[in-house]
Design a protein around this motif. Structure first.
Motif, short mmCIF file in Angstrom:
data_model
loop_
_atom_site.label_atom_id
_atom_site.label_comp_id
_atom_site.label_asym_id
_atom_site.label_seq_id
_atom_site.Cartn_x
_atom_site.Cartn_y
_atom_site.Cartn_z
N GLY A 447 8.90 25.13 70.48
CA GLY A 447 8.97 23.72 70.85
C GLY A 447 10.33 23.14 70.56
N SER A 448 10.40 22.15 69.68
CA SER A 448 11.65 21.48 69.36
C SER A 448 12.55 22.30 68.47
CB SER A 448 11.34 20.13 68.68
OG SER A 448 10.54 20.32 67.53
N ASP A 449 12.12 23.51 68.07
CA ASP A 449 12.98 24.38 67.26
C ASP A 449 14.19 24.89 68.05
OD1 ASP A 449 11.19 24.11 65.27
OD2 ASP A 449 10.53 26.19 65.22
N LEU A 450 14.16 24.80 69.38
CA LEU A 450 15.26 25.32 70.17
C LEU A 450 16.58 24.70 69.73
CD1 LEU A 450 13.67 25.32 73.74
CD2 LEU A 450 14.45 27.34 72.48
N PRO A 451 17.64 25.49 69.62
CA PRO A 451 18.94 24.93 69.21
C PRO A 451 19.41 23.84 70.18
CG PRO A 451 18.98 27.33 69.14
CD PRO A 451 17.71 26.94 69.83
N ASP A 452 20.24 22.94 69.68
CA ASP A 452 20.81 21.90 70.53
C ASP A 452 21.55 22.54 71.70
OD1 ASP A 452 19.88 19.93 68.85
OD2 ASP A 452 21.75 19.78 67.70
N GLY A 453 21.30 22.00 72.87
CA GLY A 453 21.97 22.49 74.07
C GLY A 453 21.20 23.57 74.82
N VAL A 454 20.05 23.99 74.25
CA VAL A 454 19.27 25.05 74.88
C VAL A 454 18.05 24.45 75.56
CG1 VAL A 454 17.95 27.17 74.51
CG2 VAL A 454 20.05 26.77 73.21
N ASP A 455 17.95 24.67 76.86
CA ASP A 455 16.77 24.28 77.63
C ASP A 455 15.90 25.51 77.80
OD1 ASP A 455 15.62 24.19 80.71
OD2 ASP A 455 15.45 22.26 79.67
N TYR A 456 14.61 25.36 77.48
CA TYR A 456 13.70 26.50 77.51
C TYR A 456 13.67 27.15 78.89
CZ TYR A 456 9.34 29.18 77.12
OH TYR A 456 8.40 30.17 77.13
N ASP A 457 13.59 26.36 79.94
CA ASP A 457 13.50 26.92 81.28
C ASP A 457 14.77 27.67 81.67
OD1 ASP A 457 10.94 25.92 81.64
OD2 ASP A 457 11.68 24.00 82.42
N GLU A 458 15.89 27.27 81.11
CA GLU A 458 17.17 27.89 81.46
C GLU A 458 17.44 29.14 80.62
OE1 GLU A 458 21.67 26.27 82.49
OE2 GLU A 458 20.52 25.31 80.89
#
Length: 836
Positions: A447-458
């Motif tokens: 979820g929101s753990d993704l690093p800044d600048g990272v879009d899950y779909d991308e």
């Protein structure tokens, strides 16, 4: 608001809640009840409400990301906190966690865990307090009060009977109404009554045929109706499975998002006439009340902002809590001295460097500290004091020697302290989206753990890369855990290139994260540094309830001949005056997600202890585990000290206690078996989907006494460095007054334990345990000093749950009030006749 008297501040918050609720339409209300990501609820701009953020506990505050850039204080395990038998200390722990939460922008802590130690095989045993519901309730009350003193919410979990991990998503725990009330519901009831928690977490499991997230009887009739709970009920992560069932069963928040059973699905159910809007209003009101209490509902002060002069004698507002000092104090107050035999006329502990100037420290866990259990309780502290660090600092230079002896880590584990790693996230075209440091070889972005600048779909590829410095010469094994396409390279050589697909499992977390798999080996020399990389084409689950990327780089060092290592350790011990052996479990033994298969120490650690004890009669063993282990060598060593999982300052606290600067303050919160075969209740494996609690109210020491079997160490056991003489007891139906004297030569602390033993019972009364814990108090005294303590006796101590009347029933008659150092060491007793 129900169940408690209100203050003007409470009334102001209620008015603000009602105003906010009136300003929301159906879609906004149902949106508020559904997680927007892994950790938070959506903001509602129409009422000025920001996003409410939750985070895992109970030994630290993770925040919304696991990252070394934002480390967390790591407290001792909950079993350790309960071993202090000190609710005031638990409250101090809670205040530290509240401080951590506020620093990380967290409003609600997903803790404490107050399930019971029904079986010693419970995989999450270390994360719960005790086998006794009263002790659990008292420690949990202190913890909740402390966290909420700091304006941060708690979610008391897992409601209810979530006492094992096997098939936890699907198991139906079949529990009698009496056992449910007297044991499993009791800690929740005590905490709701005495601490007014702002949240409760509904468990994964089913109880008596009804899923806990849909259990109207327990959530609405008991928790809210009987006990007056007015907080929010949040689901365990992915536990909510039915929109209508959860809404009618009393669940307020479905986590995590963005795909949940609430939100648009709940609004649609209301419009279809399947759920009354009043049920949505009730849930939204509870969530808004939580928001008001944590201080994010506009126009009203949070409950943590109310002025309070002190809590347990310490200022609440003003100075920050010293995390190292508090974690160190909890650790030493939790250590349980199980055995302390006299050798050469002196007790083995504390160590006197003047008499024993040479100390040998032995064991892999002495160097690589095991400070906490595995699973969602994991946090990453900024620093850790291992036993080797603590003793090296405390002893004169040159007096300490070290040997590994036996390593419990005989299986692949997450790449740790000898690695320096970072993760680079890339799009399908190779563009770098972000690069972040990693505390170890684990990537767990949910979820929101993704690093800044990272879009899950991308996101298409994650590369973990860095260096590894070999500690030992020999063959190093490397591996992976997780799903997706892997390319593992070490020192320029590709060890593995392939794809790992998901396996079938009833636990979606296990299915997603996969199993550890060795991928190749490389021979390295001690001190050499090599490049390491793991390139992963990420695996994405279609229509998953949350976006998640999870995999790990694994490592296992060279496996030297165990007999040779044990022989080296024995020689090291023989050359010293005192030998200290640290034995431990691993994350593969004690962790969330699975139950234990046995109580044995992993690897050759038992053989190590026996060899060292044979080489040096002054052998002391430190047991670094979160729950019971078998110790068939315990009578062959001079001392056994239980350190639990002691948190980030564990090594410093251990030096304090071993060298006598501080006394080991702990008492066992759970019975310690000599062997698993002796334990009267062990089963954690469902049969045909059901786990039947056939033992009824007889778990823990209640079951041991019914079976007539003696454990290795009884409930409440623990030795100190002074002697206590219990002098008098005066008991009434309201309290017991106990006078005792410190008869030793040093200042000491004692836990006075009160047990109630029925002496007769009506012929038609249900069977009761031989005795049960009814109260306790901690006292301190200087040498020769006498202290007196009054321990309240609650009416509930003399009641049972009457299944026919479906209510509590006072059992009149004769009782014996036993004043004890432990269950097996009763010092005084007094008769008491209980009347209505």
């Amino acid at each position: 608001m129900t169940g408690a008297s209100t203050t003007p501040a409470d009334d102001a918050r209620e008015a603000s809640v009602e105003a906010a609720l009136a300003a929301l339409d159906l879609d906004a209300k149902t949106r508020l009840l559904a997680g927007q990501d892994q950790w938070s609820l959506p903001a509602l701009p129409e009422i000025g409400l920001p996003s409410l953020v939750m985070s895992d506990g109970p030994v630290g505050v993770r925040g919304v990301r696991w990252t070394p850039d934002d480390p967390s204080a790591a407290l001792p395990s909950p079993t350790a906190l309960a071993a202090s038998w000190d609710p005031a200390l638990a409250r101090r722990a809670g205040r530290l966690l509240a401080q951590e939460a506020r620093r990380k922008g967290v409003h609600v802590l997903l803790a404490p865990t107050v399930n019971l130690h029904r079986s010693p095989l419970g995989g999450r045993h270390f994360e719960a307090y005790s086998e006794d519901p009263y002790l659990t309730g008292e420690i949990g009350t202190g913890y909740v009060r402390g966290v909420q003193d700091g304006g941060v919410g708690t979610t008391v979990k897992h409601f209810v009977a979530n006492d094992a991990e096997t098939d936890r998503f699907t198991v139906d725990n079949v529990v009698s109404r009496r056992a449910l009330r007297e044991l499993y519901l009791a800690p929740f009831e005590a905490i709701v009554t005495n601490a007014r928690p702002w949240g409760v977490m509904a468990a994964y499991n089913t109880v008596n045929g009804s899923s806990m997230t849909e259990n109207r009887r327990l959530q609405l009739e008991v928790l809210r109706g009987e006990w007056g709970f007015d907080g929010a009920i949040v689901s365990d992560w992915l536990a909510a499975r039915s929109t209508v069932g959860a809404a009618l069963g009393g669940l307020d928040i479905a986590m995590p998002g963005p795909v949940t059973v609430y939100g648009e699905k709940l609004a649609a159910a209301v419009r279809a006439g399947e759920v009354e809007e009043s049920a949505v209003d009730a849930a939204a009101r509870n969530v808004l009340r939580l928001a008001a209490r944590v201080g994010i509902l506009p126009g009203v002060a949070g409950a943590g902002d109310e002025p309070r002069a002190s809590v347990d004698g310490e200022a609440v507002d003003g100075e920050a809590v010293d995390g190292d000092a508090v974690t160190r104090e909890i650790a030493r107050r939790s250590f349980v001295l199980l055995r302390n035999e006299a050798r050469d006329g002196h007790p083995a502990l504390p160590i006197d460097p003047a008499r024993t100037p040479k100390v040998a420290l032995i064991g892999a866990a002495a160097r690589d500290a095991r400070i906490l259990g595995g699973g969602s309780a994991t946090v990453f502290p900024a620093h850790v004091v291992a036993p080797l660090d603590g003793l090296s600092s405390a002893l004169p230079e040159g007096s300490l020697t070290y040997a590994v002896g036996a390593d419990p880590n005989t299986e692949l584990s997450v790449a740790g302290g000898d690695f320096e790693l970072a993760a680079t996230a890339r799009a399908a075209d190779g563009r770098v989206l972000a690069t972040v440091p990693l505390p170890d070889g684990r990537v767990q972005w949910v979820g929101s753990d993704l690093p800044d600048g990272v879009d899950y779909d991308e996101l298409a590829v994650v590369e973990v890369a860095g260096t590894f410095t070999a500690r030992d010469s020999g063959e190093h094994a490397f591996g992976t855990r997780g799903l997706g396409g892997f390319t593992l390279t070490v020192d320029g050589t590709v060890l593995y290139e392939g794809r790992q697909e998901p396996a079938e499992s009833s636990d979606p977390f296990e299915a997603f994260f996969g199993v550890p798999t060795e991928r190749g080996r490389v021979r390295l020399e001690s001190g050499s540094t090599v490049e390491v990389s793991l390139r992963v084409t990420v695996f994405k689950v279609t229509d998953a309830p949350m976006n998640a990327i999870g995999f790990s780089l694994l490592h296992l060092g060279p496996q030297r001949d165990p007999d040779e290592m044990i022989a080296e350790a024995a020689l090291t011990a023989a050359a010293a005056d005192t030998a200290v052996v640290v034995v431990a479990t691993t994350e593969r033994v004690e962790s969330e997600g699975f139950d234990r298969r046995d109580l044995r120490l992993p690897g050759r650690q038992d053989d190590l202890v026996r060899a060292v004890a044979a080489a040096n009669p002054h052998t002391l063993v430190v047991v670094n585990t979160g729950s019971p282990v078998e110790m068939d060598w315990r009578d062959d060593v001079a001392a056994v000290l239980l350190s639990w999982f002691p948190g980030q300052q564990g090594g410093a606290a251990l030096a304090d206690v071993l060298l006598g600067a501080e006394e080991p303050g702990g008492r066992l919160p759970t019975t310690w078996p000599a062997a698993l075969a002796d334990a009267p209740v062990v089963n954690t494996t469902p049969s045909e989907g059901q786990l039947r609690y056939e033992e009824g109210v007889f778990i823990g020491y209640r079951a041991w006494e019914k079976a007539g079997t003696a454990p290795a160490y009884a409930f409440g056991h623990g030795l100190g460095y002074t002697e206590w003489h219990y002098e008098t007891v005066d008991a009434s139906q309201a309290e017991a007054r106990v006078r005792l004297r410190n008869a030793g030569a040093r200042h000491g602390r004692e836990v006075v334990q009160l047990y109630v033993a029925p002496q007769d019972a009506p012929s038609d009364a249900p069977e009761r345990p031989a005795r049960w814990l009814a109260g306790f108090a901690t006292v301190e005294a200087a040498p020769g000093e006498t202290v007196e303590v009054a321990i309240p006796l609650r009416r509930r101590a003399f009641e049972i749950w009457d299944e026919t009347a479906d209510s509590w029933s006072l059992i009149e008659g004769r009782y014996e009030i036993q004043v004890a150092h432990s269950l097996a060491d009763v010092r005084l007793s007094a008769p008491l006749t209980v009347e209505r």
